[in-house]
Design an enzyme around this catalytic site. Structure first.
Site, PDB file in Angstrom:
ATOM      1  N   GLY A  73      -8.873   5.288   4.567  1.00 25.54           N
ATOM      2  CA  GLY A  73      -9.352   6.027   5.371  1.00 25.54           C
ATOM      3  C   GLY A  73     -10.848   5.580   5.840  1.00 25.54           C
ATOM      4  O   GLY A  73     -11.573   6.119   6.319  1.00 25.54           O
ATOM      5  N   HIS A 115      -7.407   9.625   5.908  1.00 24.32           N
ATOM      6  CA  HIS A 115      -6.617   8.946   6.608  1.00 24.32           C
ATOM      7  C   HIS A 115      -6.703   8.888   8.118  1.00 24.32           C
ATOM      8  O   HIS A 115      -6.642  10.311   8.380  1.00 24.32           O
ATOM      9  CB  HIS A 115      -5.200   8.534   6.351  1.00 24.32           C
ATOM     10  CG  HIS A 115      -4.857   8.293   4.828  1.00 24.32           C
ATOM     11  ND1 HIS A 115      -4.643   9.021   3.867  1.00 24.32           N
ATOM     12  CD2 HIS A 115      -5.057   7.017   4.303  1.00 24.32           C
ATOM     13  CE1 HIS A 115      -4.643   8.063   2.502  1.00 24.32           C
ATOM     14  NE2 HIS A 115      -4.859   6.998   3.140  1.00 24.32           N
ATOM     15  N   ILE A 170      -8.952  -0.295   5.903  1.00 27.49           N
ATOM     16  CA  ILE A 170      -9.295  -0.137   7.297  1.00 27.49           C
ATOM     17  C   ILE A 170      -8.125  -0.380   7.898  1.00 27.49           C
ATOM     18  O   ILE A 170      -7.532  -1.435   7.915  1.00 27.49           O
ATOM     19  CB  ILE A 170     -10.420  -1.197   7.694  1.00 27.49           C
ATOM     20  CG1 ILE A 170     -11.602  -1.251   6.860  1.00 27.49           C
ATOM     21  CG2 ILE A 170     -10.759  -1.019   9.003  1.00 27.49           C
ATOM     22  CD1 ILE A 170     -12.618   0.092   6.727  1.00 27.49           C
ATOM     23  N   ASP A 183       0.752  -1.040   0.136  1.00 32.07           N
ATOM     24  CA  ASP A 183      -0.028  -0.064  -0.018  1.00 32.07           C
ATOM     25  C   ASP A 183       0.822   1.406  -0.072  1.00 32.07           C
ATOM     26  O   ASP A 183       1.800   1.296   0.655  1.00 32.07           O
ATOM     27  CB  ASP A 183      -0.897   0.181   1.127  1.00 32.07           C
ATOM     28  CG  ASP A 183      -2.101   0.940   1.138  1.00 32.07           C
ATOM     29  OD1 ASP A 183      -2.628   1.240  -0.021  1.00 32.07           O
ATOM     30  OD2 ASP A 183      -2.430   1.520   2.202  1.00 32.07           O
TER      31      ASP A 183
END
Length: 275
Positions: free
Chosen positions: A203, A174, A226, A82
């Site tokens: 977020g 976020h 999440i 990510d």
């Protein structure tokens, strides 16, 4: 083997009216708990190694850990990098066994974002790896403010990047500890009308659970990231364990009670997106 890519899990979700949880991993205990939760619910998940996780643990170690869990799972598991900020970070993830990477070019001019994402997509797809990109900027609760996704830029990215999924900014933020984000439904519908890719909201902890459920069922948003609410469950469980075992110094024993607590919270998250 249940290793999966974003293509494998997001396209069915987008067409059938549910969403997949992209769960932020910080170590072995939460990664294990997430896979156990996915097996309990029967739904796929995405294990995500973000920048903080990658600074703490080498990417090849994370890749091996994620793949071990995925290969033993009874449900599809995506092993995902990510917020990679460069092609090299994406290559490291691919070389380390990840099945999916996110190139975050959200702070670049849209033409540069599209061009770099397209380059990464060509490399990733030769390795059978999926790619997520981002258009607009999803800000941080205690940091830089968001920039909402432009419909025109989203359409350009959709047409020319070659990505498998597109993260967008429509009110999500976020690291929110309270679930009070207000999603701009009009902007979402405009983006949906101009694009075809599965959409992603980072977020996700800041979005009320009922709103996540509604968006999963009624829009093309097919992935919610999440992290914060799961970290809160981890922290609360660890504090209870330390209080209950004041004489213990054994890391493994102290962390054992954390796993079922995270699993329980992850079950709620996964089920809430797939209802």
């Amino acid at each position: 083997m249940t290793l999966a890519t974003l293509r494998d899990v997001l396209q069915p979700a987008a067409s059938e009216g549910y969403a997949i949880a992209g769960l932020v991993v910080l170590g072995w205990e939460d990664a294990l708990a997430y896979v156990e939760a996915a097996e309990e619910t029967g739904f796929p998940i995405i294990l995500q190694a973000g920048p903080g996780c990658r600074m703490h643990t080498p990417v090849p170690v994370l890749g091996a850990m994620f793949r071990q869990l995925a290969e033993q799972a009874s449900v599809p598991v995506v092993c995902h990098i990510d917020h990679a900020r460069s092609a090299e970070e994406c290559r490291t993830g691919i070389d380390s066994g990840f099945t999916s990477v996110m190139f975050d070019g959200s702070e670049l001019p849209i033409e540069e974002n599209v061009a770099l994402t397209a380059q990464i997509c060509r490399e990733a797809k030769r390795a059978g790896v999926s790619v997520e990109g981002e258009v607009g900027f999803v800000g941080y609760a205690e940091g830089k403010s968001s920039a909402m996704t432009s419909v025109e830029e989203a359409a350009l990215f959709d047409r020319e990047s070659g990505a498998d999924a597109m993260a967008i900014s429509i009110g999500n933020v976020h690291l929110q500890t309270d679930a009070d984000a207000r999603i701009d439904m009009q902007r979402l519908r405009e983006i949906e009308a101009a694009t075809t890719l599965p959409l992603v909201l980072h977020g996700g902890s800041g979005i009320p659970a009922e709103t996540r459920r509604e968006l999963a069922a009624t829009s093309r948003i097919s992935k919610f990231n999440i992290g914060t609410e799961l970290r809160q469950a981890f922290g609360a469980a660890l504090r209870r364990s330390l209080a209950d075992n004041p004489a213990s110094f054994d890391r493994i024993e102290l962390l054992k009670p954390v796993i079922p607590a995270i699993r329980q919270e992850a079950v709620k998250v996964i089920s809430g997106l797939a209802a």
